[in-house]
Write an enzyme that holds these catalytic residues in place. Sequence first.
Site: not given
Length: 114
Positions: A4, A7, A30, A46, A87, A98, A100, A102
Amino acid sequence: MADCIFCKIISGDIPSTKVYEDEYVLAFRDINPMAPTHVVIIPKRHVQSMNEFENLTEKEQLAILHACKKVAELEGIDQTGYRVVSNCGPDADQSVQHLHFHVLGGGKLSARLA
Ligand code: 5GP
Ligand code: ZN
């Protein structure tokens, strides 16, 4: 979690530009920014996506939302405006499995979806 990317960012095996961190979350820039400010916020533990949100403790859940607001303040976009996006799954083109969020801002955002 082996293999990942996020991770590995948490463990430091993959370098990242940290914006904010607390006990539960990490926020970093990003690698392929879609706005002048584009920061990714992840739980340190995770879980795959929003579909597994309940696998996080309430402290972890709150820490993610708190970090979104904190990052906007730290980046100086809290007054000009920003968008928070997660997303989830194939139709949303989730590319890293994993969870997340934005945080996007720093200029007028296009492609409004909601
Ligand atoms: P998703 O498409 O899953 O919503 O978002 C994953 C995001 O992670 C993408 O915007 C992508 O640019 C970012 N990303 C993928 N790999 C890396 C990396 O190694 N480092 C950083 N900083 N961002 C990454
Ligand atoms: Zn992970």
